[in-house]
Design a protein around this motif. Sequence first.
Motif, short mmCIF file in Angstrom:
data_model
loop_
_atom_site.label_atom_id
_atom_site.label_comp_id
_atom_site.label_asym_id
_atom_site.label_seq_id
_atom_site.Cartn_x
_atom_site.Cartn_y
_atom_site.Cartn_z
N MET A 90 33.23 -44.69 -18.35
CA MET A 90 33.59 -43.27 -18.32
C MET A 90 35.09 -43.06 -18.54
O MET A 90 35.50 -42.05 -19.11
CB MET A 90 33.16 -42.65 -16.99
CG MET A 90 31.65 -42.54 -16.81
SD MET A 90 30.80 -41.73 -18.21
CE MET A 90 31.61 -40.13 -18.25
N PHE A 91 35.92 -44.01 -18.11
CA PHE A 91 37.34 -43.94 -18.43
C PHE A 91 37.52 -43.91 -19.96
O PHE A 91 38.30 -43.11 -20.50
CB PHE A 91 38.09 -45.15 -17.87
CG PHE A 91 38.56 -45.00 -16.45
CD1 PHE A 91 39.33 -43.92 -16.07
CD2 PHE A 91 38.23 -45.95 -15.49
CE1 PHE A 91 39.77 -43.78 -14.76
CE2 PHE A 91 38.66 -45.83 -14.18
CZ PHE A 91 39.43 -44.74 -13.81
N VAL A 92 36.79 -44.77 -20.65
CA VAL A 92 36.93 -44.87 -22.10
C VAL A 92 36.37 -43.63 -22.78
O VAL A 92 36.98 -43.07 -23.71
CB VAL A 92 36.22 -46.14 -22.62
CG1 VAL A 92 36.33 -46.23 -24.13
CG2 VAL A 92 36.84 -47.39 -21.97
N GLY A 134 32.98 -32.12 -14.55
CA GLY A 134 31.68 -32.75 -14.37
C GLY A 134 31.36 -33.81 -15.40
O GLY A 134 30.48 -34.65 -15.18
N VAL A 135 32.06 -33.77 -16.55
CA VAL A 135 31.74 -34.72 -17.62
C VAL A 135 32.95 -35.49 -18.12
O VAL A 135 32.81 -36.54 -18.74
CB VAL A 135 31.07 -33.99 -18.81
CG1 VAL A 135 29.69 -33.48 -18.41
CG2 VAL A 135 31.92 -32.83 -19.30
N GLY A 175 33.86 -31.96 -10.19
CA GLY A 175 33.36 -33.32 -10.26
C GLY A 175 32.01 -33.50 -9.60
O GLY A 175 31.33 -34.52 -9.82
N MET A 176 31.57 -32.51 -8.81
CA MET A 176 30.27 -32.61 -8.13
C MET A 176 29.13 -32.05 -8.97
O MET A 176 28.00 -31.94 -8.49
CB MET A 176 30.33 -31.88 -6.78
CG MET A 176 31.36 -32.44 -5.83
SD MET A 176 31.29 -34.25 -5.69
CE MET A 176 29.63 -34.50 -5.09
N LEU A 177 29.40 -31.73 -10.22
CA LEU A 177 28.34 -31.20 -11.08
C LEU A 177 27.41 -32.30 -11.58
O LEU A 177 26.23 -32.04 -11.83
CB LEU A 177 28.95 -30.45 -12.27
CG LEU A 177 29.67 -29.14 -11.93
CD1 LEU A 177 30.36 -28.58 -13.17
CD2 LEU A 177 28.69 -28.12 -11.36
N THR A 178 27.93 -33.51 -11.75
CA THR A 178 27.10 -34.62 -12.23
C THR A 178 27.50 -35.89 -11.49
O THR A 178 28.55 -35.95 -10.84
CB THR A 178 27.29 -34.86 -13.74
OG1 THR A 178 28.60 -35.36 -13.98
CG2 THR A 178 27.05 -33.59 -14.55
N GLY A 181 30.82 -37.27 -12.53
CA GLY A 181 31.98 -36.41 -12.32
C GLY A 181 33.10 -37.09 -11.56
O GLY A 181 34.27 -36.79 -11.78
N THR A 182 32.76 -37.97 -10.63
CA THR A 182 33.78 -38.70 -9.87
C THR A 182 33.35 -40.16 -9.71
O THR A 182 32.16 -40.48 -9.75
CB THR A 182 34.01 -38.10 -8.46
OG1 THR A 182 32.88 -38.40 -7.64
CG2 THR A 182 34.22 -36.60 -8.52
#
Length: 668
Positions: A90-92, A134-135, A175-178, A181-182
């Motif tokens: 997810m960083f990438v 969230g994404v 960030g709590m949408l998916t 997200g975190t």
Amino acid sequence: MSAVFFSFSLSTGWPLQLLPVQLPVSLDVVVVLAIIAVVFVLFVTQPVPIDATAVGLVVTLALLGEWTGVSPEQAVSGFSNPATLTVLAMFVLSEGVRRTGVIQILTRKLIAFAGDNEFRQLLATVTLSGPPGGVVSNVSVVAVLIPAIMNLARQTKTSPSKLLIPLSFASMLGGMLTVVGTITNLLASEVWVQVGGPDAQPFALLEFTHLGAIVLLVGIVYLLTVGRYLTPARIEPAESPTDAFGMTDYLTDVVVMEDSPLVGSRVGELGEEDLDLDVFQIVRGNRTLAHGLGSERVQAGDVLSVRADQETLQEVIEQGHLQLLPELMEAATEDDASLPPGFSPRRHGWEPPDAEPSDSLAEDEGSSEDTEEDGNETAEEAPDEEIELTEVVLLPGPWSSRRSGVADFERDYDVTVLAIRRGDEVIRQRLREVRLQAGDVILVQASDQVLDRIARDTNVAIAGEDRWEEFDRSKIPIALGILAGALGLAALDILTLMVSALTGVAAMFFTGILTPEEAYEAVDWEVIFMVAGVIPLGIAVEASGTAALIADLVVSVSVLLPVIAVLGVFYLGTAVITEMVSNSASVVLLLPIGVEVAGQLGVNPFAFVMAVTFAASTPLLTPVGYQTNLMVYGPGGYKFTDFARVGAPLQLILTVVTTAGIAFFWGL
């Protein structure tokens, strides 16, 4: 080091074998609690980098496997864990989206919408920072928005402090949408699989999107209403960075006279004479020098731009035979023989009385021709560099573990540091003694070319006017398509989240949106090591019986409370503990305890899992509770308590909303 010594003592059987009394709990629990205590202290004080602490934790858990219940294979399992690899991917993916410039495009459009109306500015801030969280990494979103908001505030005479805490809070709630997200969400999913029993499954991508949307909406409404009036305006509206840092009395131009003892000495030597003084620019004839000044030799007629307090400046002027530029210009005449050679009054705006503009221009042109004939450098040969004062924000990640000083920063980035803002404190003196920290805002002077290069550095955020990276906008549909495809495959359960995220990374490489080198730079390796290190700690908490022991205590003190109240207290307790340690550590430690509490109460364990996950992902009370809070701490000029002032009421509201939402959606 403490953890390693502790592990050695236990592995040799000393000194616990010499204890004269029977321990009230098992030795396994004592060992794990001692490890947790040491890790907490190291995470909070950071005498060594967090990733170093994480590696030491892995070693300690393996060496003390007899008591922790963690085998060597389990100790290093965090490095191959699906949660760790998904975080890395997810960083990438976030970096691939960022590099298309789509966040900048949206930012410009919303800034245009906001105008000079403070409420619309606030609405634009929370709207842009919330849902994308969230994404896309909320750290990336906030890093782009901080300079944009600071510029907007300066242009519209608004205090940036009124917008930056809402920016951080909205990005956290988004960030709590998916699940992606975190980092905390991903880690909670993995810990749930470890402690939830044979039927426990990893969180689906949209596992708690319905509750996350409610939490985000409640947070946005709060920030637009009550929070708007609780957020302080710590930084007064300012027209320039100089005004914002209160530097008017610290920046001065002085002229080196012909009899000055400084003539021939190196500029760098001035700072070595126990003087709190920095030379950040030299005007020499038709040239402006701003690079490599430390080795530059002072010449008669040089105009030195310096940073110093009034006492130091007066001392340097008297001992160094210097003269203040405004005073020298006021007394200057066209044929003033007292002026030092090489000093041109006209270079600094002086005009002879009653001179026609055309005459001045002709004289300047003739002077340039004469100089060129003499073989000296001309303005055409050495044109002025465009020098700017701007603010640079040190982002969490590398700056959280670095121990760099101002001199190191100046050398690495080729700039001159004039002041530092750390929270509500502005440091203008003795800069060489300051050790830089994540969240610091540094006032620097540098050329356009240097600032353009710094703008591409992902370790800092630069607040220069319209200083945006240049991206290939044609790749926006490709990058967004890859991100949507990766998340879609996971949402439809066609691929696991880890596999779909890694598939997206491969697609980023093969479409040329990112190179492997850029991907490596995008990953916060400190976070990766920390996640990999704390995962086996969760195993130890469960296997040693520590979770069961603490659960017994929680149940015993809450026996008279209804289950929903226990759930609310557990949520609030997790939120408070997260302020003191990292999100990852709190979720690893408290989620097994929550499952044990639920088991002893005979209620739904997943409800307690959700409470820990939401609380650990939204710490709102301190600037060090979450990365985005730390990022806005310096730019907003906040006091440490400002976050609790705005965040405490919201945290209480979210305790009620989240607890009720968990009971409604998943049952107790």
